[in-house]
Design a protein around this motif. Structure first.
Motif, mmCIF file in Angstrom:
data_model
loop_
_atom_site.group_PDB
_atom_site.id
_atom_site.type_symbol
_atom_site.label_atom_id
_atom_site.label_comp_id
_atom_site.label_asym_id
_atom_site.label_seq_id
_atom_site.Cartn_x
_atom_site.Cartn_y
_atom_site.Cartn_z
ATOM 1 N N SER A 1 0.833 -1.211 0.000
ATOM 2 C CA SER A 1 0.000 0.000 0.000
ATOM 3 C C SER A 1 0.863 1.255 0.000
ATOM 4 O O SER A 1 0.588 2.211 -0.737
ATOM 5 N N ALA A 2 1.900 1.258 0.835
ATOM 6 C CA ALA A 2 2.802 2.411 0.908
ATOM 7 C C ALA A 2 3.471 2.664 -0.436
ATOM 8 O O ALA A 2 3.598 3.812 -0.887
ATOM 9 N N ALA A 3 3.894 1.591 -1.099
ATOM 10 C CA ALA A 3 4.535 1.737 -2.409
ATOM 11 C C ALA A 3 3.567 2.335 -3.423
ATOM 12 O O ALA A 3 3.928 3.232 -4.206
ATOM 13 N N GLY A 4 2.319 1.864 -3.410
ATOM 14 C CA GLY A 4 1.328 2.377 -4.347
ATOM 15 C C GLY A 4 0.975 3.837 -4.103
ATOM 16 O O GLY A 4 0.857 4.632 -5.041
ATOM 17 N N LEU A 5 0.821 4.204 -2.848
ATOM 18 C CA LEU A 5 0.492 5.589 -2.503
ATOM 19 C C LEU A 5 1.652 6.525 -2.821
ATOM 20 O O LEU A 5 1.448 7.654 -3.289
ATOM 21 N N ALA A 6 2.878 6.066 -2.575
ATOM 22 C CA ALA A 6 4.053 6.874 -2.908
ATOM 23 C C ALA A 6 4.138 7.091 -4.417
ATOM 24 O O ALA A 6 4.498 8.188 -4.887
ATOM 25 N N LEU A 7 3.795 6.073 -5.173
ATOM 26 C CA LEU A 7 3.814 6.193 -6.632
ATOM 27 C C LEU A 7 2.767 7.211 -7.102
ATOM 28 O O LEU A 7 3.030 8.019 -8.005
ATOM 29 N N LEU A 8 1.596 7.198 -6.481
ATOM 30 C CA LEU A 8 0.564 8.179 -6.811
ATOM 31 C C LEU A 8 1.016 9.598 -6.461
ATOM 32 O O LEU A 8 0.711 10.552 -7.182
ATOM 33 N N ALA A 9 1.744 9.727 -5.363
ATOM 34 C CA ALA A 9 2.261 11.046 -4.979
ATOM 35 C C ALA A 9 3.205 11.595 -6.045
ATOM 36 O O ALA A 9 3.191 12.795 -6.353
ATOM 37 N N LEU A 10 3.996 10.716 -6.622
ATOM 38 C CA LEU A 10 5.018 11.144 -7.582
ATOM 39 C C LEU A 10 4.474 11.312 -9.002
ATOM 40 O O LEU A 10 4.933 12.182 -9.751
ATOM 41 N N THR A 11 3.514 10.460 -9.386
ATOM 42 C CA THR A 11 3.087 10.449 -10.792
ATOM 43 C C THR A 11 1.610 10.762 -11.005
ATOM 44 O O THR A 11 1.159 10.814 -12.151
ATOM 45 N N GLY A 12 0.864 10.964 -9.923
ATOM 46 C CA GLY A 12 -0.587 11.125 -10.050
ATOM 47 C C GLY A 12 -1.039 12.278 -10.927
ATOM 48 O O GLY A 12 -2.099 12.216 -11.553
ATOM 49 N N THR A 13 -0.263 13.341 -10.977
ATOM 50 C CA THR A 13 -0.670 14.515 -11.765
ATOM 51 C C THR A 13 -0.153 14.468 -13.205
ATOM 52 O O THR A 13 -0.397 15.402 -13.971
ATOM 53 N N VAL A 14 0.558 13.394 -13.565
ATOM 54 C CA VAL A 14 0.980 13.226 -14.959
ATOM 55 C C VAL A 14 -0.264 13.153 -15.836
ATOM 56 O O VAL A 14 -1.265 12.528 -15.469
ATOM 57 N N SER A 15 -0.212 13.790 -17.001
ATOM 58 C CA SER A 15 -1.414 13.939 -17.827
ATOM 59 C C SER A 15 -2.039 12.612 -18.250
ATOM 60 O O SER A 15 -3.251 12.504 -18.386
ATOM 61 N N SER A 16 -1.226 11.592 -18.451
ATOM 62 C CA SER A 16 -1.737 10.304 -18.897
ATOM 63 C C SER A 16 -2.235 9.467 -17.709
ATOM 64 O O SER A 16 -1.483 9.200 -16.773
ATOM 65 N N TYR A 17 -3.488 9.028 -17.784
ATOM 66 C CA TYR A 17 -4.038 8.169 -16.737
ATOM 67 C C TYR A 17 -3.273 6.851 -16.658
ATOM 68 O O TYR A 17 -2.911 6.378 -15.571
ATOM 69 N N ALA A 18 -3.006 6.257 -17.822
ATOM 70 C CA ALA A 18 -2.345 4.953 -17.862
ATOM 71 C C ALA A 18 -0.940 5.012 -17.270
ATOM 72 O O ALA A 18 -0.514 4.092 -16.566
ATOM 73 N N ALA A 19 -0.224 6.090 -17.525
ATOM 74 C CA ALA A 19 1.152 6.198 -17.039
ATOM 75 C C ALA A 19 1.236 6.819 -15.661
ATOM 76 O O ALA A 19 2.119 6.469 -14.868
ATOM 77 N N GLY A 20 0.326 7.726 -15.334
ATOM 78 C CA GLY A 20 0.437 8.476 -14.092
ATOM 79 C C GLY A 20 -0.373 7.940 -12.936
ATOM 80 O O GLY A 20 0.103 7.883 -11.796
ATOM 81 N N VAL A 21 -1.626 7.513 -13.196
ATOM 82 C CA VAL A 21 -2.530 7.117 -12.119
ATOM 83 C C VAL A 21 -2.628 5.604 -11.965
ATOM 84 O O VAL A 21 -2.604 5.069 -10.856
ATOM 85 N N LEU A 22 -2.727 4.895 -13.079
ATOM 86 C CA LEU A 22 -3.008 3.459 -13.054
ATOM 87 C C LEU A 22 -1.998 2.627 -12.261
ATOM 88 O O LEU A 22 -2.403 1.781 -11.453
ATOM 89 N N PRO A 23 -0.676 2.799 -12.441
ATOM 90 C CA PRO A 23 0.262 1.957 -11.681
ATOM 91 C C PRO A 23 0.082 2.070 -10.171
ATOM 92 O O PRO A 23 0.086 1.060 -9.450
ATOM 93 N N GLY A 24 -0.088 3.293 -9.673
ATOM 94 C CA GLY A 24 -0.292 3.481 -8.243
ATOM 95 C C GLY A 24 -1.603 2.890 -7.767
ATOM 96 O O GLY A 24 -1.689 2.337 -6.660
ATOM 97 N N LEU A 25 -2.657 2.995 -8.598
ATOM 98 C CA LEU A 25 -3.948 2.413 -8.236
ATOM 99 C C LEU A 25 -3.853 0.894 -8.112
ATOM 100 O O LEU A 25 -4.418 0.297 -7.188
ATOM 101 N N LEU A 26 -3.143 0.270 -9.034
ATOM 102 C CA LEU A 26 -3.026 -1.191 -9.013
ATOM 103 C C LEU A 26 -2.281 -1.670 -7.767
ATOM 104 O O LEU A 26 -2.720 -2.600 -7.078
ATOM 105 N N LEU A 27 -1.158 -1.027 -7.471
ATOM 106 C CA LEU A 27 -0.374 -1.422 -6.294
ATOM 107 C C LEU A 27 -1.149 -1.174 -5.000
ATOM 108 O O LEU A 27 -1.266 -2.060 -4.145
#
Length: 447
Positions: A330-356
């Motif tokens: 969970s910590a890894a996924g949330l940290a990933l969202l913190a770093l990439t969540g605002t990237v314009s692409s959903y697939a590249a920015g939001v999806l990886p963190g959501l999956l983890l």
């Protein structure tokens, strides 16, 4: 067997009602002319009344019988859902949400009490795994369903509970005819309940005022004083009162204490993710409510998978070990969202963190309740379940208020990075709880 489906229906409704409203918040706020800070009360009203009355609900379930409490609470849940669905102003909607919270506070201990009393041994472990999967899936499916229903009319996010409540009621009547015995006739400690509820409400209200752009000094001072006075009164009552709200026998069970802390960190980490991702998708990525809800589908799928995996791993590796792994993921996924969540692409920015984070979410949910319910004293199932869930939803109300403050205080470009960083820190703290619980298990095996 009808018993487990009835319990799952009730748990699904409780979890669904917490998260389903998030995607609808911007739409409701616009229609009812509410500010962002005040709109968070639509979510918090449910969580805070849920948390505030859970301990009373546990006592009521133990006193009058878990089956009776289950049926009555399901009826009330349906009634308040109807009220909220037809509310024409924000005041009536908030009253309905508070009523749903109170209904859930009576229903949740009854669910946990019936679960503990109906199943035993391996059957109980399997039942907890299924029930946990449904509960965590309800949280995840809620945001998806919330987006779909909001696209039609946000009022359906409340009305959807009515048929689910009906299923739970019928299932309880048919499946628990000989369960849910009365455990005693001791008076309910209403003074402690009132003091505790006022303390919770005033504390969250205080955080809400702080989140405003220009806090009112008088309201701020009043909320602070009320929170301190009522909180002190509650602690004194629990320490010296003849009938404390939390039974002293429950307080002595270490697994319940550790499970309660774990549920708090769970709700402040991946539990709060629903609130943040909803705002992220609609405010940053410009998604309409329907698309925002559909954006949660991968999360919902991974939560379910995480639950299934945890149910298989716990008998082999123990719940503390699985809990540690869940919080780490969970910590890894949330940290990933913190770093990439605002990237314009959903697939590249939001999806990886959501999956983890979604997979970690499912693992944590099942393992934290497996830990917390492992050594409940006989006759106190409702009260013990109430303690665990009180911690969970109190943490929810407080963490949403804190995140609202963080979002308002941080620079525009760092709003979501800061907020997701806070949830990541809570997940890391959850790993620490799992380490302590693991040491306790080793000590018990050694001795």
């Amino acid at each position: 067997m009808i018993a487990l489906p009835a319990l799952c229906a009730a748990q699904f409704m409780i979890a669904l009602d917490y998260s389903i409203i998030y995607v609808a918040l911007p739409t409701i706020a616009t229609e009812l002319s509410m500010t962002e800070a005040s709109a968070q009360w639509i979510a918090s009203a449910y969580a805070i009344f849920f948390a505030g009355f859970l301990l009373v609900g546990g006592r009521l379930a133990d006193r009058f019988g878990t089956r009776r409490a289950f049926v009555l609470a399901s009826v009330l849940f349906g009634v308040f859902s109807l009220l909220g669905g037809f509310a024409q102003n924000d005041a009536l909607l908030l009253i309905a949400r508070g009523g749903q919270g109170i209904s859930a506070a009576l229903l949740q201990p009854a669910v946990l009490g019936l679960l503990s009393a109906t199943f035993d041994g391996i059957a109980r472990a399997r039942a907890v795994a299924v029930w946990g999967a449904v509960g965590a899936s309800g949280l995840a499916v809620g945001v998806v369903l919330g987006g779909v229903l909001t696209a039609v009319d946000w009022r359906w996010t409340l009305l959807i509970n009515v048929p689910i409540a009906a299923v739970a009621i019928v299932g309880a009547i048919l499946g628990f005819a000989k369960t849910g015995k009365v455990q005693g006739r001791a008076p309910i400690p209403l003074l402690g309940a009132a003091a505790g509820t006022v303390a919770l409400l005033s504390s969250v209200f205080l955080l809400t005022i702080v989140a405003e752009a220009r806090p009112d000094p008088a309201l701020l001072t009043t909320a602070l004083v009320v929170a301190l006075v009522s909180g002190t009164a509650f602690l004194i009552h629990e320490r010296t009162g003849a009938r404390p709200l939390i039974d002293r026998a429950i307080r002595k069970v270490r697994t319940i204490r550790l499970g309660s802390v774990a549920t708090a960190f769970y709700m402040a980490s991946v539990g709060a993710e629903f609130y943040l991702v909803t705002l992220l998708l609609q405010q940053v990525h410009g998604y309409a409510p329907l698309m925002a809800g559909l954006g949660f589908l991968p999360l919902a799928a991974l939560v379910t998978i995480g639950n299934m995996v945890a149910g298989r791993l716990i008998p082999r590796f123990t719940s503390p070990r699985v809990l540690f792994a869940g919080f780490a993921i969970s910590a890894a996924g949330l940290a990933l969202l913190a770093l990439t969540g605002t990237v314009s692409s959903y697939a590249a920015g939001v999806l990886p963190g959501l999956l983890l984070s979604g997979f970690g979410h499912g693992v944590v949910y099942t393992s934290m309740f497996s830990l917390g319910t492992s050594r409940i004293p006989s006759g106190l199932e409702g009260g013990a379940g109430a303690v665990l869930t009180t911690s969970q939803y109190l943490s929810s109300a407080v963490s949403v208020a804190i995140l609202t403050i963080v979002l308002a205080a941080a620079p525009a470009e760092l709003r979501f990075l800061s907020a997701f960083a806070v949830t990541t820190a809570f997940a890391l703290a959850g790993m620490g709880v799992a380490i302590v619980a693991r040491r306790d298990v080793k000590t018990e095996v050694t001795h």
